[in-house]
Scaffold this motif. Structure first.
Motif, PDB file in Angstrom:
ATOM      1  N   PRO A 166      -1.162  17.590  -0.099  1.00 30.76           N
ATOM      2  CA  PRO A 166      -2.355  18.420   0.098  1.00 30.76           C
ATOM      3  C   PRO A 166      -3.629  17.572   0.191  1.00 30.76           C
ATOM      4  N   ALA A 167      -4.588  18.078   0.935  1.00 36.28           N
ATOM      5  CA  ALA A 167      -5.907  17.445   1.030  1.00 36.28           C
ATOM      6  C   ALA A 167      -6.751  17.996  -0.109  1.00 36.28           C
ATOM      7  N   SER A 168      -6.449  17.523  -1.316  1.00 33.23           N
ATOM      8  CA  SER A 168      -7.117  18.006  -2.527  1.00 33.23           C
ATOM      9  C   SER A 168      -7.122  16.900  -3.561  1.00 33.23           C
ATOM     10  N   ASP A 169      -7.832  17.142  -4.676  1.00 32.80           N
ATOM     11  CA  ASP A 169      -7.822  16.175  -5.775  1.00 32.80           C
ATOM     12  C   ASP A 169      -6.398  15.960  -6.272  1.00 32.80           C
ATOM     13  N   ALA A 170      -5.651  17.054  -6.432  1.00 35.01           N
ATOM     14  CA  ALA A 170      -4.267  16.956  -6.906  1.00 35.01           C
ATOM     15  C   ALA A 170      -3.411  16.200  -5.890  1.00 35.01           C
ATOM     16  N   GLY A 171      -3.649  16.450  -4.605  1.00 31.36           N
ATOM     17  CA  GLY A 171      -2.917  15.725  -3.566  1.00 31.36           C
ATOM     18  C   GLY A 171      -3.226  14.240  -3.614  1.00 31.36           C
ATOM     19  N   ALA A 172      -4.504  13.881  -3.820  1.00 30.94           N
ATOM     20  CA  ALA A 172      -4.890  12.472  -3.923  1.00 30.94           C
ATOM     21  C   ALA A 172      -4.179  11.799  -5.093  1.00 30.94           C
ATOM     22  N   ALA A 173      -4.048  12.520  -6.206  1.00 30.80           N
ATOM     23  CA  ALA A 173      -3.354  11.960  -7.372  1.00 30.80           C
ATOM     24  C   ALA A 173      -1.879  11.715  -7.067  1.00 30.80           C
ATOM     25  N   GLN A 174      -1.254  12.616  -6.302  1.00 32.27           N
ATOM     26  CA  GLN A 174       0.148  12.432  -5.945  1.00 32.27           C
ATOM     27  C   GLN A 174       0.322  11.300  -4.927  1.00 32.27           C
ATOM     28  N   VAL A 175      -0.631  11.163  -4.013  1.00 30.16           N
ATOM     29  CA  VAL A 175      -0.612  10.043  -3.073  1.00 30.16           C
ATOM     30  C   VAL A 175      -0.729   8.738  -3.857  1.00 30.16           C
ATOM     31  N   ALA A 176      -1.592   8.710  -4.862  1.00 30.92           N
ATOM     32  CA  ALA A 176      -1.764   7.515  -5.690  1.00 30.92           C
ATOM     33  C   ALA A 176      -0.455   7.110  -6.352  1.00 30.92           C
ATOM     34  N   GLU A 177       0.338   8.082  -6.784  1.00 26.21           N
ATOM     35  CA  GLU A 177       1.638   7.777  -7.406  1.00 26.21           C
ATOM     36  C   GLU A 177       2.572   7.084  -6.413  1.00 26.21           C
ATOM     37  N   ILE A 178       2.577   7.547  -5.174  1.00 22.54           N
ATOM     38  CA  ILE A 178       3.418   6.914  -4.148  1.00 22.54           C
ATOM     39  C   ILE A 178       2.937   5.491  -3.877  1.00 22.54           C
ATOM     40  N   ILE A 179       1.633   5.312  -3.775  1.00 21.18           N
ATOM     41  CA  ILE A 179       1.085   3.982  -3.512  1.00 21.18           C
ATOM     42  C   ILE A 179       1.385   3.040  -4.686  1.00 21.18           C
ATOM     43  N   ARG A 180       1.275   3.547  -5.915  1.00 20.47           N
ATOM     44  CA  ARG A 180       1.616   2.725  -7.081  1.00 20.47           C
ATOM     45  C   ARG A 180       3.061   2.254  -6.980  1.00 20.47           C
ATOM     46  N   ALA A 181       3.970   3.162  -6.647  1.00 20.42           N
ATOM     47  CA  ALA A 181       5.384   2.803  -6.534  1.00 20.42           C
ATOM     48  C   ALA A 181       5.595   1.766  -5.433  1.00 20.42           C
ATOM     49  N   PHE A 182       4.880   1.894  -4.325  1.00 19.84           N
ATOM     50  CA  PHE A 182       5.006   0.930  -3.233  1.00 19.84           C
ATOM     51  C   PHE A 182       4.478  -0.436  -3.648  1.00 19.84           C
ATOM     52  N   VAL A 183       3.266  -0.468  -4.211  1.00 17.54           N
ATOM     53  CA  VAL A 183       2.654  -1.735  -4.603  1.00 17.54           C
ATOM     54  C   VAL A 183       3.492  -2.445  -5.667  1.00 17.54           C
ATOM     55  N   ARG A 184       4.108  -1.692  -6.546  1.00 13.93           N
ATOM     56  CA  ARG A 184       4.928  -2.310  -7.606  1.00 13.93           C
ATOM     57  C   ARG A 184       6.365  -2.566  -7.178  1.00 13.93           C
ATOM     58  N   GLY A 185       6.689  -2.319  -5.916  1.00 12.76           N
ATOM     59  CA  GLY A 185       8.024  -2.605  -5.404  1.00 12.76           C
ATOM     60  C   GLY A 185       9.092  -1.636  -5.871  1.00 12.76           C
ATOM     61  N   GLU A 186       8.693  -0.461  -6.343  1.00 12.15           N
ATOM     62  CA  GLU A 186       9.652   0.536  -6.849  1.00 12.15           C
ATOM     63  C   GLU A 186      10.109   1.500  -5.764  1.00 12.15           C
ATOM     64  N   LEU A 187       9.476   1.457  -4.615  1.00 11.07           N
ATOM     65  CA  LEU A 187       9.765   2.365  -3.517  1.00 11.07           C
ATOM     66  C   LEU A 187      10.436   1.571  -2.403  1.00 11.07           C
ATOM     67  N   VAL A 188      11.508   2.111  -1.861  1.00  8.39           N
ATOM     68  CA  VAL A 188      12.145   1.454  -0.714  1.00  8.39           C
ATOM     69  C   VAL A 188      11.087   1.320   0.374  1.00  8.39           C
ATOM     70  N   ASN A 189      11.016   0.163   0.978  1.00  8.82           N
ATOM     71  CA  ASN A 189       9.980  -0.119   1.963  1.00  8.82           C
ATOM     72  C   ASN A 189      10.096   0.861   3.140  1.00  8.82           C
ATOM     73  N   PRO A 190       9.174   1.820   3.274  1.00  2.40           N
ATOM     74  CA  PRO A 190       9.271   2.803   4.361  1.00  2.40           C
ATOM     75  C   PRO A 190       8.976   2.208   5.741  1.00  2.40           C
ATOM     76  N   PHE A 191       8.451   0.994   5.786  1.00  6.96           N
ATOM     77  CA  PHE A 191       8.167   0.356   7.068  1.00  6.96           C
ATOM     78  C   PHE A 191       9.420  -0.301   7.642  1.00  6.96           C
ATOM     79  N   ARG A 192      10.493  -0.314   6.884  1.00  2.00           N
ATOM     80  CA  ARG A 192      11.746  -0.945   7.308  1.00  2.00           C
ATOM     81  C   ARG A 192      12.859   0.078   7.536  1.00  2.00           C
ATOM     82  N   ARG A 193      12.541   1.350   7.584  1.00  2.81           N
ATOM     83  CA  ARG A 193      13.567   2.398   7.762  1.00  2.81           C
ATOM     84  C   ARG A 193      14.178   2.319   9.133  1.00  2.81           C
TER      85      ARG A 193
END
Length: 193
Positions: A166-193
């Motif tokens: 969502p384009a909301s404060d809550a959506g921004a917080a959820q986007v931040a969680e995904i970015i945290r997982a990516f930056v910390r290497g916890e998320l499978v690299n979506p650029f390599r799918r």
């Protein structure tokens, strides 16, 4: 049902089976989905299964003609991929980016992020997947005036991955969680799918 059992629930009402089905379908898409988007799709799927049941159609019966779970993911995703009319203003985009920076730099997530030009730059960490010309590019996150959230490496020509939120404060917080997982290497690299 995960949330349907409570009459006082203010959030979406969906079955655990529906959530699992849409989550599985979302993994095959070329985008990332925040939990609230998956819940939205699961609620729609739960409703469609209930309508089918009233007509003698079981959830398995749908599989003979279509991926109903996939259709729910796609139709809900469309709501997050494009902005409503009129387009978002610059002030709205700046505010959403500000909420994103606040979530990213919170003590809970602890990342280094700053607003920069049309987006938010997030410093890479030691476990961030390699990206950019020399493999050391930071991460850039944006929300568009006529679209949804996305991220890429902060270098011209880098591939972009959508984040359906969502384009909301809550959506921004959820986007931040995904970015945290990516930056910390916890998320499978979506650029390599």
């Amino acid at each position: 049902m995960s949330t349907a059992d409570s009459a006082t629930t203010d959030g979406p009402v969906f079955s655990t089976e529906a959530y699992a089905a849409v989550e599985k379908e979302a993994r095959s898409r070329n985008a990332l989905y925040v939990p609230s988007t998956l819940e939205h799709a699961a609620e729609l799927l739960t409703d469609l299964w209930a309508a089918g049941k009233r007509h003698g159609v079981t959830p398995d019966d749908w599989g003979w003609v279509t991926s109903l779970a996939g259709a729910c993911v796609d139709v809900v995703a469309r709501q997050y991929e494009s902005a409503p009319n009129p387009k978002r203003t610059v002030a709205e985009i700046v505010a959403l980016h500000g909420h994103l920076v606040g979530a990213l730099t919170s003590p809970e997530l602890g990342l280094t992020a700053r607003m920069s030009g049309p987006g938010v730059i997030v410093d890479r960490g030691p476990d961030t997947p390699r990206g950019g010309r020399y493999g050391d590019a930071d991460v850039e996150v944006r929300i568009y005036s006529d679209g949804g959230w996305s991220f890429s490496f902060a270098q011209d020509g880098s591939p972009v991955v959508s984040i359906l939120a969502p384009a909301s404060d809550a959506g921004a917080a959820q986007v931040a969680e995904i970015i945290r997982a990516f930056v910390r290497g916890e998320l499978v690299n979506p650029f390599r799918r």
